[in-house]
Design a protein around this motif. Structure first.
Motif, PDB file in Angstrom:
ATOM      1  N   ALA B 453      34.282  38.481  49.392  1.00 27.09           N
ATOM      2  CA  ALA B 453      35.371  39.428  49.107  1.00 27.09           C
ATOM      3  C   ALA B 453      36.194  39.702  50.362  1.00 27.09           C
ATOM      4  N   ALA B 454      35.505  39.690  51.507  1.00 29.68           N
ATOM      5  CA  ALA B 454      36.229  39.913  52.768  1.00 29.68           C
ATOM      6  C   ALA B 454      37.147  38.747  53.092  1.00 29.68           C
ATOM      7  N   LEU B 455      36.870  37.583  52.497  1.00 24.61           N
ATOM      8  CA  LEU B 455      37.677  36.401  52.818  1.00 24.61           C
ATOM      9  C   LEU B 455      38.694  36.055  51.736  1.00 24.61           C
ATOM     10  N   GLN B 456      38.633  36.738  50.608  1.00 21.67           N
ATOM     11  CA  GLN B 456      39.478  36.351  49.480  1.00 21.67           C
ATOM     12  C   GLN B 456      40.944  36.746  49.645  1.00 21.67           C
ATOM     13  N   TRP B 485      48.797  43.899  42.747  1.00 23.15           N
ATOM     14  CA  TRP B 485      47.762  43.973  41.717  1.00 23.15           C
ATOM     15  C   TRP B 485      47.499  42.593  41.118  1.00 23.15           C
ATOM     16  N   GLY B 486      48.539  41.799  41.004  1.00 25.65           N
ATOM     17  CA  GLY B 486      48.349  40.432  40.523  1.00 25.65           C
ATOM     18  C   GLY B 486      47.429  39.657  41.441  1.00 25.65           C
ATOM     19  N   LYS B 487      47.686  39.811  42.743  1.00 26.81           N
ATOM     20  CA  LYS B 487      46.851  39.111  43.725  1.00 26.81           C
ATOM     21  C   LYS B 487      45.416  39.627  43.663  1.00 26.81           C
ATOM     22  N   LEU B 488      45.278  40.941  43.561  1.00 27.77           N
ATOM     23  CA  LEU B 488      43.942  41.539  43.576  1.00 27.77           C
ATOM     24  C   LEU B 488      43.136  41.113  42.350  1.00 27.77           C
ATOM     25  N   GLN B 581      37.246  46.252  49.649  1.00 28.54           N
ATOM     26  CA  GLN B 581      37.443  45.127  50.580  1.00 28.54           C
ATOM     27  C   GLN B 581      38.659  44.297  50.187  1.00 28.54           C
ATOM     28  N   PHE B 582      38.842  44.091  48.904  1.00 30.39           N
ATOM     29  CA  PHE B 582      40.024  43.365  48.433  1.00 30.39           C
ATOM     30  C   PHE B 582      41.305  44.072  48.895  1.00 30.39           C
ATOM     31  N   ALA B 583      41.312  45.386  48.677  1.00 27.27           N
ATOM     32  CA  ALA B 583      42.532  46.146  48.965  1.00 27.27           C
ATOM     33  C   ALA B 583      42.835  46.151  50.462  1.00 27.27           C
ATOM     34  N   LEU B 685      46.052  49.891  49.125  1.00 22.60           N
ATOM     35  CA  LEU B 685      47.036  49.221  48.262  1.00 22.60           C
ATOM     36  C   LEU B 685      48.393  49.914  48.335  1.00 22.60           C
ATOM     37  N   LYS B 686      48.356  51.238  48.436  1.00 21.58           N
ATOM     38  CA  LYS B 686      49.608  51.989  48.511  1.00 21.58           C
ATOM     39  C   LYS B 686      50.360  51.631  49.797  1.00 21.58           C
TER      40      LYS B 686
END
Lengths: 317, 700
Positions: B453-456, B485-488, B581-583, B685-686
């Motif tokens: 997740a840290a690398l995605q 959000w699409g990317k996430l 982690q994604f955000a 994300l914001k």
């Protein structure tokens, strides 16, 4: 359609745009000319709401770029100088992607995509991978992309860059076709002859300053004025007749001739006429009267390049 | 008998022609391999220059040194406290104090080096080849007489200098520990050499993965994965085989398991310094580990050379971004490779971009055929089917992200899942599903998921920027939020198989065995009915003990049962952490211009938060680590599974570090953690949305 007023943009200490003011009317094809780093791309990026200006205002379709970005995005199509493509999509998917981004309903997409592909002559490549297309086709795909949502204004940054001669001709035909469709085009290019042929107006920019903005004919007139004060005729003489020097002396007595230059070795005679409209046949009559045997007689055509060279200093930023 | 040479007219005629030939301004020298040319070739020089000039390199050095010094300071302060160090000591007493703290300091420094240097190796090598492929500069190298192995060697050695600089930061401390602290020389040298060998191996693996990956993030993730497998898998395999009675490994010395894993060997050597006890094998066996690491480095060097050669040819044929090949090159491509080794090739992309110039091959049909063949191969590898277009969804970014595969090639994911299933079934069989299996496997999967997740997402936006597609995207009415959000969600979809695999594992190993017990309850009722209805059953009093009870004892083993509520809580914590982690990765991707620094920063950030900080806190104060443990997602997940195993999750007592808490308190805390993680994610994300919006000329 496009209006800028005292548009200024700095990148650190570099002045990318210095109080740029221009106006482009509906249906115009505006050729934007300038050396590398002059500020063409920055202007286009500001107009397409990708960059915010430091000062001044820019309006597209009547909307201010600072406050009405969303409205502007719907009415413009921006094609950057280097078209990045998604390598895992087909041409159809690529266009669908942007059609979807512009909120076009699914059922309407197929028809629209078919039409823009036909216009850009890419119908045969509809289901080919985007990154498998040649550069020329990718550029045409870029134009197809900006047409998907039928924008009123097209901002095309170097659409012919990196294309071979045939692809350039095709691209020029395509842009002329778009102009016929009533789109307002702002096209930057280094190939000035092409811009000269298809533009209704041009702007010349250097070091962020707009040096000239106006119609192409005015630009030619300026180039003429500053270069030769009028038409220039180049005459090539045959070896058997009178020498160019002899004819030169005879021509210089005419009040319509500003200056004549003879080259006896090459048998050429260059005649600069005074400003104003002159019939060229008086020159032919005079040369024949002096026993000169004419091999060729060619009025020198003033090109956009001349205007560009006269108006810019060629300094790089 | 040799005949005397006679001057010929040909020679005489050739002389004026030679004289008329314009002289080259480049002195021609025959290329002879020499150590200086191999070690200090142009690629090496370029790598050193470029790495040295990058701002990110300075940052990496600074952060590395800062962390090292910080850790050292904490260790020294903590150690001097425990040894009652006083500033008024005499020289001799001070020296004695040094000697007392020297082993602890040495262990801390060497441990830090062993943890960080291989990681830095993976990070540094990640961009080595794939960035060049993307930029198209690898094809230019093909037009030079440089051979693929020279390029790999140059990149390896160039990046080695950076590793060397980082490792030298700790040298003064180690020298002090040796000179003033009296730490045994061999005890210092062995871990240092082990550390260097493994860092080199990590770097070489990373270069190999870089030649095969599309982005640096993928290369780094791949390198970490391969290194992890090499470190762990041999020991695990031998350990498992040793535990099977029928296997010939049964009589093997258990120390052999340790020997197969470099980190274990390293720990044993650290044990020498701390006098933790006698090592389980001969002292010099660490040399074996070093040699095996170097041998693996050599193997990966060969593999890298092959991969780079293929990438070069593919880039030359298909243009930038095409240098990803996996299968063996067909004959036409190999022909081009052989040419590249001997003859300079005009392989730079054509000016018109229509089709990059093919290699100068004498055969008339080869260039076009080679191009077309390579294109066909690429199409086959692509997820897209030529001649068919899919229908794009209403959120195009999400649609595209969802379409992208996590692995290259259509069989990679099924094969990986198949291997995982087999391994799990084997583990279930071996362990009889006792307590520990459920938690162990789930935690292992969770850690891998957090790492992935840290690398995605760090490359999600920056790769669009690098591919010059972001500008086009930002001129559409798509909002920054829709893009993010699409990317996430796309990233979440790609990692979903692993998440689902963890959930299925917990269900199959933790819930399903428990359910089998209740199967017998209605079965008993059925038998009772049959005995009532049929005299045959009624008279056969042994039926139940013989068949049903026997069947129950056979199938009804006593597996550990995990409460479904605990599983849900585990999955919730995992999901919230992954979301966070994604955000944060997306935020870094929006802020940073390039993918590689964004990936490195995100990876280092989470390693710092999840791994380095607990170690530091543990050194500083036990109370702090207990507190931090309660905030650590891995600890939380382990606690919830531990508490919910063989207990009802909602009435169990949870073994929070240094305390036992009731279920209500624990779950309240768990929910708070999930809210906090989600809040951090939404905040990131914001900010990313604002940053991306600003990049698109919108108001900040």
């Amino acid at each position: 359609m496009i209006e800028t007023s005292n548009l200024t943009k700095h990148f650190g200490s570099l002045v990318a745009l210095d109080s740029l003011t221009l106006s482009i009317g509906p249906g115009e094809v505006f050729g934007f000319i300038g050396p590398n780093g002059a500020g063409k791309t920055t202007t286009m990026r500001i107009l397409s709401c990708l960059t915010r200006p430091d000062a001044g205002t820019a309006k597209v379709c009547g909307f201010d770029t600072r406050t009405h970005g969303d409205d502007i995005r719907k009415c413009i199509g921006y094609m950057p100088d280097f078209l990045g493509v998604y390598d895992d999509l087909t041409v159809d998917e690529y266009l669908q992607f942007f059609a979807s981004a512009y909120g076009i309903a699914r059922r309407a997409r197929a028809t629209i995509i078919g039409q823009v592909l036909e216009l850009t002559d890419l119908t045969q490549k509809r289901h080919s991978l985007v990154d498998g297309l040649s550069r020329g086709m990718q550029q045409r795909l870029g134009v197809a992309r900006v047409l998907v949502h039928d924008p009123k204004v097209l901002l095309l940054d170097e659409p012919a860059s990196g294309l071979d001669p045939r692809a350039r001709i095709e691209m020029r035909s395509l842009l002329i076709e778009l102009a016929r469709m009533g789109k307002t085009l702002m096209v930057s290019s280094h190939i000035l002859s092409e811009l000269g042929e298809m533009s209704t107006s041009i702007g010349i920019i250097e070091r962020g300053k707009l040096l000239y903005a106006g119609s192409v004919t005015d630009a030619f007139a300026r180039a003429k004025t500053s270069a030769t004060q009028g038409d220039r005729i180049v005459v090539k003489l045959a070896t058997s007749g009178a020498t160019p020097s002899t004819i030169k002396q005879a021509l210089e007595t005419d009040h319509r001739v500003l200056k004549a230059t003879a080259n006896d070795e090459q048998r050429t005679l260059t005649v600069d006429l005074t400003t104003g409209e002159h019939e060229h046949h008086f020159l032919l009559e005079r040369i024949i009267a002096c026993q000169g045997r004419i091999e060729s007689f060619q009025p020198e055509v003033v090109k956009l390049e001349d205007a560009f060279l006269r108006l810019t200093t060629g300094a790089l930023q | 008998m040799t005949q005397p040479r006679t001057p010929t007219t040909t020679t005489a005629a050739a002389a004026p022609a030679e004289a008329a030939k314009p002289k080259s301004w480049v002195p021609r020298r025959s290329w002879r391999p020499s150590l200086s040319r191999v070690l200090g070739g142009p690629v090496f020089a370029k790598e050193v220059w470029v790495l040295g000039k990058r701002l990110s390199t300075s940052w990496v050095r600074f952060i590395y040194g800062f962390l090292l010094l910080g850790m050292l300071a904490i260790v020294v302060v903590n150690a001097t406290d425990s040894y009652s160090y006083s500033g008024n000591m005499g020289n001799l007493q001070a020296l004695q104090a040094y000697q007392q703290i020297a082993p602890v300091v040495t262990i801390a420094v060497l441990g830090f080096q062993f943890g960080m240097l291989p990681l830095m190796g993976c990070v540094l090598g990640g961009s080595a080849v794939c960035e060049e492929v993307r930029a198209g500069s690898l094809a230019t190298l093909l037009s030079t007489p440089l051979k693929a192995w020279q390029i790999v060697m140059g990149k390896l050695l160039g990046r080695c200098t950076e590793l060397l600089i980082l490792s030298l930061l700790a040298l003064p401390v180690l020298l002090m520990a040796r000179v003033l602290g009296g730490v045994n020389g061999e005890s210092l040298i062995a871990p240092t050499v082990l550390c260097a060998a493994n860092a080199l191996l990590a770097l070489q693996i990373s270069i190999w993965t870089s030649a095969r990956a599309k982005h640096a993030a993928g290369a780094i993730a791949g390198a970490i994965g391969v290194l992890f497998v090499l470190w762990v898998l041999p020991s695990v395999l031998v350990g498992v085989l040793m535990s099977v009675p029928t296997m010939p490994f049964k009589g093997l010395n258990p120390a052999f398991i340790t020997l197969l894993s470099p980190p274990m060997v390293f720990l044993v050597k650290l044990g020498d310094i701390a006098s933790w006890g006698a090592p389980p094998f001969q002292t010099l066996h660490w040399v074996w580990s070093v040699v095996s690491s170097l041998a693996l480095t050599g193997l990966f060097f060969v593999l890298s050379t092959r991969a780079v050669r293929r990438a070069m040819v593919a880039t030359a044929l298909l243009g930038p971004g095409a240098g990803r090949t996996t299968k063996k090159a067909p004959p036409d491509k190999r022909r081009a490779v052989s040419i590249s080794q001997d003859v300079p090739m005009a392989a730079t992309p054509a000016l018109d971009g229509a089709s990059p110039a093919a290699p100068l091959d004498s055969s008339p049909d080869s260039p076009q055929e080679t191009n077309e063949a390579a294109r066909q191969r690429k199409r086959k590898k692509s997820a897209v089917v030529e001649g068919y277009s899919r229908t794009v969804g209403d959120n195009p970014v999400l649609w595209r992200e969802v379409q992208q595969r996590f692995t290259r090639g259509q069989w990679a994911l099924p094969v990986a899942l198949g291997i995982c299933c087999c391994a799990l079934l084997f583990l279930y069989w071996m362990s009889s599903m006792k307590e520990g299996l459920q938690i162990g496997v789930a935690m292992f999967g969770a850690v891998i998921l957090l790492l992935l997740a840290a690398l995605q997402t760090p490359g999600a936006i920056s790769s669009e920027r690098e591919g010059r597609t972001l500008d086009v995207l930002l001129t559409t009415p798509l909002s920054a939020r829709a893009i993010l959000w699409g990317k996430l969600l796309g990233s979440a979809k790609r990692l979903a198989p692993l998440y689902v695999a963890i959930a299925l594992h917990l269900f199959f190993s933790g819930v399903l065995p428990g359910i089998t017990r209740y199967i017998f309850l209605p079965l008993d009722e059925v038998v009772r009915f049959l005995r009532f209805a049929s005299p045959a059953f009624a008279n056969n009093s042994d039926f139940i003990p013989e068949h049903i009870d026997g069947y129950r004892s056979y199938l009804g083993w006593d597996p550990a049962r995990v409460d479904p509520v605990a599983i849900l809580a585990f999955l919730l914590v995992l999901a919230c952490t992954v979301f966070m982690q994604f955000a944060v990765g997306l935020l870094l991707s929006a802020v940073m211009r390039r993918t590689t620094p964004a990936t490195i920063c995100n990876l280092l950030l989470w390693i710092l938060v999840w791994a380095f900080l607990p170690v530091v806190l543990a050194i500083v104060d036990n109370g702090l680590i207990d507190l931090y443990g309660a905030l650590h997602p891995v600890v939380l997940m382990a606690m919830v599974l531990d508490g919910g195993t063989d207990n009802a999750a909602l009435s169990a007592t949870y073994d929070v570090p240094d305390n036992n808490v009731q279920a209500f308190t624990f779950f309240v805390f768990l929910v708070l953690y999930c809210f906090a993680a989600t809040g951090v994610g939404l905040g990131a994300l914001k900010v990313a949305s604002l940053e991306l919006g600003f990049a698109g000329g919108r108001k900040r």
